[in-house]
Structures are given as structure tokens and as C-alpha cells.
Write a protein that holds these residues in place. Structure first.
Motif, short mmCIF file in Angstrom:
data_model
loop_
_atom_site.label_atom_id
_atom_site.label_comp_id
_atom_site.label_asym_id
_atom_site.label_seq_id
_atom_site.Cartn_x
_atom_site.Cartn_y
_atom_site.Cartn_z
N THR A 46 -6.26 -2.92 4.26
CA THR A 46 -6.05 -1.65 4.03
C THR A 46 -6.15 -0.76 5.27
O THR A 46 -6.21 -1.31 6.48
CB THR A 46 -7.18 -1.06 3.01
N ALA A 54 0.08 7.77 8.34
CA ALA A 54 0.58 8.93 9.05
C ALA A 54 -0.70 9.72 9.45
O ALA A 54 -0.74 9.98 10.68
CB ALA A 54 1.41 9.75 8.02
N ILE A 55 -1.45 9.71 8.47
CA ILE A 55 -2.77 10.36 9.00
C ILE A 55 -3.60 9.67 10.08
O ILE A 55 -4.19 10.08 10.79
CB ILE A 55 -3.61 10.66 7.68
N LYS A 93 3.84 6.48 6.17
CA LYS A 93 3.54 7.33 4.98
C LYS A 93 2.25 7.42 4.66
O LYS A 93 1.42 6.57 5.06
CB LYS A 93 4.43 6.79 3.90
N GLY A 94 1.77 8.40 3.95
CA GLY A 94 0.45 8.68 3.49
C GLY A 94 -0.56 8.36 4.56
O GLY A 94 -0.70 9.04 5.58
N ASP A 95 -1.52 7.35 4.43
CA ASP A 95 -2.78 7.18 5.01
C ASP A 95 -2.38 6.73 6.32
O ASP A 95 -2.86 6.86 7.35
CB ASP A 95 -3.66 6.29 4.31
N LEU A 116 0.65 -1.05 0.13
CA LEU A 116 -0.02 -0.20 0.14
C LEU A 116 0.80 1.32 0.10
O LEU A 116 0.26 2.56 -0.20
CB LEU A 116 -0.76 0.03 1.14
N ASP A 117 2.23 1.08 0.08
CA ASP A 117 3.02 2.29 0.33
C ASP A 117 2.97 3.21 1.43
O ASP A 117 2.83 4.49 1.05
CB ASP A 117 3.01 2.82 -1.21
N VAL A 118 2.31 2.52 2.59
CA VAL A 118 2.29 3.45 3.72
C VAL A 118 3.14 2.99 4.87
O VAL A 118 3.31 3.66 5.84
CB VAL A 118 0.60 3.09 4.35
N GLU A 133 7.33 1.82 5.72
CA GLU A 133 8.90 1.50 5.40
C GLU A 133 9.22 0.98 6.71
O GLU A 133 9.40 1.73 7.66
CB GLU A 133 9.68 2.65 5.15
#
Length: 460
Positions: free
Chosen positions: A448, A206-207, A202-204, A188-190, A192
Motif C-alpha cells: 500500500t 499523486a499526493i 492517481k489518488g494517494d 489500489l487504483d493509484v 496507470e
């Protein structure tokens, strides 16, 4: 705000002046070392009370899986008390000898034979006192550290062996093993993730972290909970770490900061520990050796920030991911009460409040009482908030609340009362949410990051 800053400054000054000597696993300064250092904190040691019911104490230690010989500690303590009684007798005899010499000198100006004999007896008593004091100091080094290593009394509701489920929300768990949340997060690239010491969101993700932290904090500090927001220091001194029942020299317990510019003393325990502002030691550092006004009780405090834990033993463990990271964003609570009844009321109230907050997230979870062998030494009873990891096929703790009784307050001299009478408060503490663990379970359950419907609460 000015009061908070003043109290924080006072606490910082206290711990910067602290010098102790390390004996065994506890901090204690005996009389032979008193001239070499300055100690601002002397724990209240209720040894007689702890040994009042040795059978219950032995059962407590056995259930926790600790290796402590209660009979040996009690034997050394009784020996210490016996020698202390001998010391009192010698001191009493010295006073009598001194008074007799004064009377003889008043009645006669010449130094007669009686005075010389009394001087000889006084010298012998002085030598006996020195020998007795050395024996007392040696016994104190052995027994005090062992007494301070004794755990808190177990609460009657603490299970002996198996965890006890209190409540469960959406109990059905995904029995099918899924991918690790680390793999899902990469896809999901969220996330690392390199190892427990190195990861970032990252992204969602972090939010999600910011949203959950703000949501829990706002819920605790508004409505019926009435918690006060705090901003604690990320660093605490060794005496505070030990006062919380942790081994201040264990690298698996806390991150220990070393500075070659400091005094090169291998026994120096005036060291800084990186614990994080959202941790029990940071709250205890703020309250140690403080007298809380009775009107402030029950005192409910909450802190949002980082929590640091080495987890060194987990570095070579595969697939643990976010469940064993050394840095976590958390919400920590600290409640002080005047007695056990009020502590029990606050414990039940905060469990109910936190359970309601978790329900609003709409994620499946359960609340359990952990067995004695999973409690830390300062914990009497522990309620664990858990979510299911479908990859590891087990429940993971995402938050907890613990009963501490007056175990910590006695060790760190946290008191309340008037100018004439001081008592020790009863404490409830806990990490109500650890975001990395929650995120790991959510990724494995849903595949997700479903942003929770958090009603009208302002997320930022």
C-alpha cells in the motif's frame, strides 16, 4: 531573483549562438573549420596531466569496463606535439627570412639576387607550413575526441568490483517474492502504467509524489544544509551534454530534439536535448563559461522538477515498471567547492544530511559505494541510496550523490577567482530522490502507500 534571471538569459544567448563540428564522440573545432563556425566554448584539455601516470589511467579504464587504447592515444598525441614543434620552427625561420629581406631592402633599392633567393625560400617555407597545418588538424581530429572520452580519475574509496555498504537502516528485507508494484498499483487504483514512456499516478500516489518532493526540498533548503532553490531549464544544448561526459548523439543518453526547420546539416550539434530541470546538464548549462565569485563558495543549489532519460534499451524489458520510466519527478543537487578537501567535506556532509532525511521517511534503505564499472565517465565516487524490490529480489537505486572533481568544470569552463587568476571548482552532484523508484519499492514492501510521518514540515 533579478540576478538569476539575468544569468539564465546570458546562458541562453550563449548556447543559441553556439556552432560546433562533431568529431568522434566529442565536440571540437579544429583550425580548418574555424572560419565556418563560431564557438563560444573551448574546453580546458589537460592532456599532459592525464598521461603523467598511464598505468593508473589504464587501470581506471579497465575497472570501468571501457574500451579505450591509452597507448594509441598517447602515441598520436606525441606525434601531434612533434609536428607542432616543427610548425614553430618553420614559423621562426619565416620570421628570420622576413627580417633579412627588410634589411636588404633598406640597404639597396634594387631587387638583387639575394632578395629573390630569400623570396624563394620564404615561398617554400609557406608551403611547408600549409602542409604541416593540415597534418596538425587531421591529428587533432583523431586525438582530441579520444582525449575528451577519457573518464574522470577514480577516487580511492571507489570499490573495484563489488558495492561497499556504508550504512543500513532497517536492514531486514522481505525475501519472499511479491507482486510487481505495477500490479499492486492497479489494484489500489493509484497507478496507470502502459510502458516506460507512458504512465501516470492517481489518488494517494499523486499526493505521495508531491509530499516527498516538498519534504526533501524543504529539508535541504532549511536548517544546516542551506541549499538555494533553483528553477532550471528543461532543455540543454549538445555542448553541455557532451561537457557532462555524455554522448550527445546517443539516443539512449538523452532525448534529442529534431526540427526540420533548422539548418539541415547532419553534423550540426547545436541541438536541444530534453533533460529536465532536475538534472545535472541543466545545472551545468546554467554555470557553463561563468566565473563564480569566491565569496559564494561553497555554493549549494537544489532543483525540484522533472528528469528525462530515454531508457530505450528497457522498452522491451518486462516487469521493470516505475524503475525504468523515462520521466521522473526528482530532487537534484549541485555543489561547487574551491578545492578537493572542501569537496570531500561537502560530500560527507550531504550524505549525512540525505541519510537523515531518508530515516525520517521510516522506509528501509541502505547507502553503498558503487563499483567502478557502474560509474559514469564524469563520476569519481558514487554513493547510492537503495531500497529493496521484493518482486525483482534486488536492491534498486532511488537516489545518489556523486563526486565529479573538476572534470566537468574544465570541460565547460566553470571557473572562480579574481580578475587576474581563474581556477576550476570541484563539483558534487546527484539526484537525492527519484519518486517513481521510491514509490515502486514502497508498494512492493508494504502493499500500500503508507503516508510517511513527516513531523512539522509543511507538505504543501
Amino acid at each position: 531573483m533579478a540576478v538569476v534571471i539575468r544569468r539564465l538569459f546570458q546562458s541562453t544567448v550563449q548556447y543559441n549562438r553556439l556552432w560546433h563540428r562533431y568529431y568522434g564522440s566529442a565536440l571540437y573545432v579544429t583550425g580548418d573549420k574555424a572560419k565556418e563556425m563560431f564557438a563560444v566554448l573551448s574546453p580546458h584539455i589537460d592532456i599532459e596531466e592525464r598521461f603523467r601516470d598511464t598505468s593508473t589511467l589504464k587501470q581506471n579504464i579497465e575497472l570501468r569496463g571501457m574500451q579505450i587504447n591509452v597507448d594509441n592515444i598517447k602515441q598520436i598525441w606525441e606525434m601531434l606535439k612533434s609536428i607542432e614543434n616543427d610548425k614553430k620552427k618553420i614559423e621562426s625561420q619565416r620570421i628570420k627570412i622576413a627580417n633579412k629581406m627588410k634589411e636588404l631592402r633598406k640597404t639597396s633599392t634594387d631587387i638583387n639576387e639575394d632578395v629573390e633567393n630569400l623570396k624563394l625560400v620564404g615561398k617554400l617555407l609557406r608551403d611547408d607550413l600549409k602542409t604541416t597545418m593540415k597534418a596538425i588538424w587531421e591529428l587533432e581530429k583523431k586525438v582530441i575526441s579520444k582525449v575528451l572520452s577519457l573518464p574522470n580519475d577514480l577516487h580511492p574509496d571507489t570499490p573495484n568490483k563489488e558495492a561497499k555498504v556504508i550504512s543500513q537502516f532497517e536492514s531486514e528485507c522481505n525475501s519472499k517474492q511479491t507482486e510487481s508494484h505495477v500490479e499492486i498499483g492497479k489494484k489500489l487504483d493509484v497507478l496507470e502504467y502502459n510502458d516506460p514512456m507512458c504512465y501516470f499516478l492517481k489518488g494517494d500516489a499523486a499526493i505521495f509524489e508531491l509530499s516527498v518532493l516538498n519534504f526533501f526540498t524543504e529539508k535541504l533548503c532549511t536548517g544546516n544544509s542551506n541549499f538555494i532553490k533553483c528553477c532550471n531549464s528543461d532543455f540543454t544544448r549538445s555542448v553541455v551534454v557532451e561537457g557532462c561526459g555524455l554522448n550527445h548523439e546517443d539516443p539512449n543518453a538523452t532525448f534529442i530534439l529534431k526540427d526540420i526547420g533548422d539548418i539541415l546539416d547532419t553534423n550540426d550539434v547545436n541541438r536541444l536535448h530534453l533533460t529536465g530541470g532536475a538534472s545535472l546538464p541543466s545545472f551545468c548549462a546554467f554555470h557553463a563559461k561563468q566565473i563564480i565569485p569566491v565569496s559564494a563558495f561553497p555554493l549549494r543549489l537544489a532543483a525540484t522538477g522533472r528528469q528525462y532519460s530515454p531508457n530505450i534499451y528497457q522498452l522491451d524489458k518486462q516487469n521493470s515498471g516505475l524503475f525504468d520510466v523515462c520521466q521522473a519527478s526528482c530532487v537534484e543537487i549541485f555543489i561547487s567547492t574551491t578545492d578537493q578537501r572542501e569537496m570531500a567535506d561537502e560530500f560527507g556532509r550531504i550524505i549525512e544530511a540525505v541519510t537523515s532525511i531518508y530515516k525520517e521517511l521510516s522506509f528501509p534503505f541502505r547507502v553503498v559505494y558503487l563499483p567502478a564499472n557502474q560509474l559514469k565517465s564524469y563520476e569519481s565516487l558514487k554513493a547510492s541510496f537503495q531500497m529493496y524490490s521484493s518482486h525483482l529480489q534486488t536492491f534498486m537505486e532511488v537516489g545518489h550523490i556523486s563526486l565529479c572533481d573538476d572534470y566537468i568544470s574544465k570541460r565547460l569552463l566553470i571557473q572562480y577567482g579574481t580578475d587576474t587568476e581563474h581556477k576550476f571548482p570541484f563539483i558534487v552532484s546527484g539526484t537525492v530522490i527519484s519518486v517513481p523508484k521510491l514509490l515502486g519499492c514502497v508498494l512492493e514492501v508494504f502493499g500500500t502507500i503508507p503516508m510517511p510521518k513527516l513531523g512539522t514540515v509543511n507538505m504543501f
